[in-house]
Scaffold this motif. Sequence first.
Motif, PDB file in Angstrom:
ATOM      1  N   ASN A  17       0.853  -1.188   0.000  1.00  0.00           N
ATOM      2  CA  ASN A  17       0.000   0.000   0.000  1.00  0.00           C
ATOM      3  C   ASN A  17       0.889   1.239   0.000  1.00  0.00           C
ATOM      4  N   TYR A  18       1.267   1.674  -1.199  1.00  0.00           N
ATOM      5  CA  TYR A  18       2.171   2.823  -1.318  1.00  0.00           C
ATOM      6  C   TYR A  18       1.551   4.091  -0.725  1.00  0.00           C
ATOM      7  N   GLU A  19       0.245   4.236  -0.886  1.00  0.00           N
ATOM      8  CA  GLU A  19      -0.401   5.454  -0.404  1.00  0.00           C
ATOM      9  C   GLU A  19      -0.276   5.590   1.110  1.00  0.00           C
ATOM     10  N   ASP A  20      -0.539   4.520   1.848  1.00  0.00           N
ATOM     11  CA  ASP A  20      -0.441   4.582   3.302  1.00  0.00           C
ATOM     12  C   ASP A  20       1.005   4.746   3.746  1.00  0.00           C
ATOM     13  N   LEU A  25       5.348   8.528   5.772  1.00  0.00           N
ATOM     14  CA  LEU A  25       6.530   9.376   5.582  1.00  0.00           C
ATOM     15  C   LEU A  25       6.190  10.851   5.767  1.00  0.00           C
ATOM     16  N   ARG A  26       5.023  11.249   5.290  1.00  0.00           N
ATOM     17  CA  ARG A  26       4.643  12.656   5.335  1.00  0.00           C
ATOM     18  C   ARG A  26       4.321  13.131   6.750  1.00  0.00           C
ATOM     19  N   LYS A  27       4.183  12.215   7.698  1.00  0.00           N
ATOM     20  CA  LYS A  27       4.041  12.633   9.094  1.00  0.00           C
ATOM     21  C   LYS A  27       5.281  13.392   9.554  1.00  0.00           C
ATOM     22  N   TYR A  28       6.424  13.043   8.960  1.00  0.00           N
ATOM     23  CA  TYR A  28       7.697  13.651   9.352  1.00  0.00           C
ATOM     24  C   TYR A  28       8.243  14.580   8.277  1.00  0.00           C
ATOM     25  N   THR A  34      13.437  19.408  -0.885  1.00  0.00           N
ATOM     26  CA  THR A  34      14.062  18.424  -1.766  1.00  0.00           C
ATOM     27  C   THR A  34      14.220  17.108  -1.022  1.00  0.00           C
ATOM     28  N   VAL A  35      13.763  16.035  -1.676  1.00  0.00           N
ATOM     29  CA  VAL A  35      13.829  14.696  -1.099  1.00  0.00           C
ATOM     30  C   VAL A  35      14.795  13.848  -1.907  1.00  0.00           C
ATOM     31  N   LEU A  36      15.716  13.196  -1.208  1.00  0.00           N
ATOM     32  CA  LEU A  36      16.632  12.243  -1.823  1.00  0.00           C
ATOM     33  C   LEU A  36      16.145  10.842  -1.459  1.00  0.00           C
ATOM     34  N   ASP A  37      15.697  10.082  -2.464  1.00  0.00           N
ATOM     35  CA  ASP A  37      15.176   8.734  -2.260  1.00  0.00           C
ATOM     36  C   ASP A  37      16.278   7.743  -2.634  1.00  0.00           C
ATOM     37  N   LEU A  38      16.909   7.162  -1.618  1.00  0.00           N
ATOM     38  CA  LEU A  38      17.998   6.210  -1.842  1.00  0.00           C
ATOM     39  C   LEU A  38      17.423   4.804  -1.972  1.00  0.00           C
ATOM     40  N   GLY A  39      17.697   4.157  -3.115  1.00  0.00           N
ATOM     41  CA  GLY A  39      17.063   2.879  -3.418  1.00  0.00           C
ATOM     42  C   GLY A  39      15.637   3.119  -3.882  1.00  0.00           C
ATOM     43  N   CYS A  40      15.473   4.018  -4.833  1.00  0.00           N
ATOM     44  CA  CYS A  40      14.141   4.492  -5.240  1.00  0.00           C
ATOM     45  C   CYS A  40      13.338   3.466  -6.014  1.00  0.00           C
ATOM     46  N   GLY A  41      13.979   2.392  -6.483  1.00  0.00           N
ATOM     47  CA  GLY A  41      13.242   1.372  -7.230  1.00  0.00           C
ATOM     48  C   GLY A  41      12.613   1.946  -8.484  1.00  0.00           C
ATOM     49  N   THR A  42      11.325   1.656  -8.682  1.00  0.00           N
ATOM     50  CA  THR A  42      10.645   2.098  -9.910  1.00  0.00           C
ATOM     51  C   THR A  42       9.961   3.449  -9.755  1.00  0.00           C
ATOM     52  N   GLY A  43      10.266   4.167  -8.687  1.00  0.00           N
ATOM     53  CA  GLY A  43       9.898   5.578  -8.612  1.00  0.00           C
ATOM     54  C   GLY A  43       8.525   5.912  -8.059  1.00  0.00           C
ATOM     55  N   GLU A  44       7.877   4.983  -7.352  1.00  0.00           N
ATOM     56  CA  GLU A  44       6.529   5.246  -6.857  1.00  0.00           C
ATOM     57  C   GLU A  44       6.474   6.462  -5.926  1.00  0.00           C
ATOM     58  N   PHE A  45       7.446   6.595  -5.041  1.00  0.00           N
ATOM     59  CA  PHE A  45       7.427   7.726  -4.117  1.00  0.00           C
ATOM     60  C   PHE A  45       7.869   9.012  -4.799  1.00  0.00           C
ATOM     61  N   LEU A  46       8.726   8.909  -5.798  1.00  0.00           N
ATOM     62  CA  LEU A  46       9.139  10.097  -6.535  1.00  0.00           C
ATOM     63  C   LEU A  46       7.938  10.770  -7.189  1.00  0.00           C
ATOM     64  N   VAL A  47       7.049   9.965  -7.752  1.00  0.00           N
ATOM     65  CA  VAL A  47       5.836  10.498  -8.379  1.00  0.00           C
ATOM     66  C   VAL A  47       4.988  11.227  -7.340  1.00  0.00           C
ATOM     67  N   VAL A  98      16.070  12.746   3.411  1.00  0.00           N
ATOM     68  CA  VAL A  98      16.550  11.511   2.785  1.00  0.00           C
ATOM     69  C   VAL A  98      15.635  10.389   3.251  1.00  0.00           C
ATOM     70  N   VAL A  99      15.178   9.566   2.299  1.00  0.00           N
ATOM     71  CA  VAL A  99      14.360   8.405   2.640  1.00  0.00           C
ATOM     72  C   VAL A  99      14.961   7.155   2.004  1.00  0.00           C
ATOM     73  N   CYS A 100      14.755   6.038   2.658  1.00  0.00           N
ATOM     74  CA  CYS A 100      15.206   4.747   2.143  1.00  0.00           C
ATOM     75  C   CYS A 100      14.203   3.714   2.639  1.00  0.00           C
ATOM     76  N   ASN A 101      13.428   3.146   1.733  1.00  0.00           N
ATOM     77  CA  ASN A 101      12.253   2.369   2.103  1.00  0.00           C
ATOM     78  C   ASN A 101      12.395   0.866   1.865  1.00  0.00           C
ATOM     79  N   PHE A 102      11.440   0.129   2.429  1.00  0.00           N
ATOM     80  CA  PHE A 102      11.279  -1.308   2.193  1.00  0.00           C
ATOM     81  C   PHE A 102      12.505  -2.114   2.608  1.00  0.00           C
ATOM     82  N   ASP A 103      12.990  -1.862   3.812  1.00  0.00           N
ATOM     83  CA  ASP A 103      14.134  -2.547   4.420  1.00  0.00           C
ATOM     84  C   ASP A 103      15.314  -2.724   3.464  1.00  0.00           C
TER      85      ASP A 103
END
Length: 233
Positions: A17-20, A25-28, A34-47, A98-103
């Motif tokens: 559930n990307y939305e939840d 993340l947006r709580k913080y 500017t957000v740096l997404d390390l290990g961004c994968g296919t870009g779901e959070f970038l969008v 900076v964010v880094c998601n999904f362990d």
Amino acid sequence: MHKEFANIYDVFMESVNYEDWYKYLRKYIKKAGTVLDLGCGTGEFLVRFSKDGFSSIGVDISEVMLEIAGDKTKESKDVELYQGDIRNFRAEKPVDYVVCNFDTVNYFDKFGDLEDFLLCSYENLKENGILIFDVVTEEIFEEMFENGVFLDEKENYLTIWRYNKEGENYIINIKLFIREKENLFRNYEEVHVKTIFDLEEIANKALETGFDIVDIKNDEEFGENRFFFILKK
């Protein structure tokens, strides 16, 4: 990530559930920046960040992942993509978050890699910038696996996970069957290695790096054995 796996990553992750997760993340991450997404994968959070008025930088080691992320973000504003190692990537200018998601950090081979990641994140952040990443603990394997097997079956795919432990590492063998036609499936196989790190050791290293600890918490929505580190420079 292997090239083939990158091509079916979104199918593999469709139960997420990307939305939840993004709302969490947006709580913080409240003020646009500017957000740096390390290990961004296919870009779901970038969008999602782009839609909310953030500038975004996505970094991934997989060229194929970034190609898919590029397709997803081609209509998005202020999104940059780079192929690189999240242990030593340096942005051109300091960022707000900076964010880094999904362990993702559990894929590091040793604690020294996690130390490098923390230092990299610290050096990429502006003063008072926020780092958010999550790790899983050993108990997640008991949570997910029954008798050593995790099975997930959906209309368009079937995945079977098995694991064995070698020292601090968990070797996960994944078979994924993607439905291409009514009675035709394509088979993918992956071997993933996860390292379990001690939460207190991570916290101590974060403090040693220079971070303040805003919170270390889990949320049952994302699994009892997944812990989010929220750190401030």
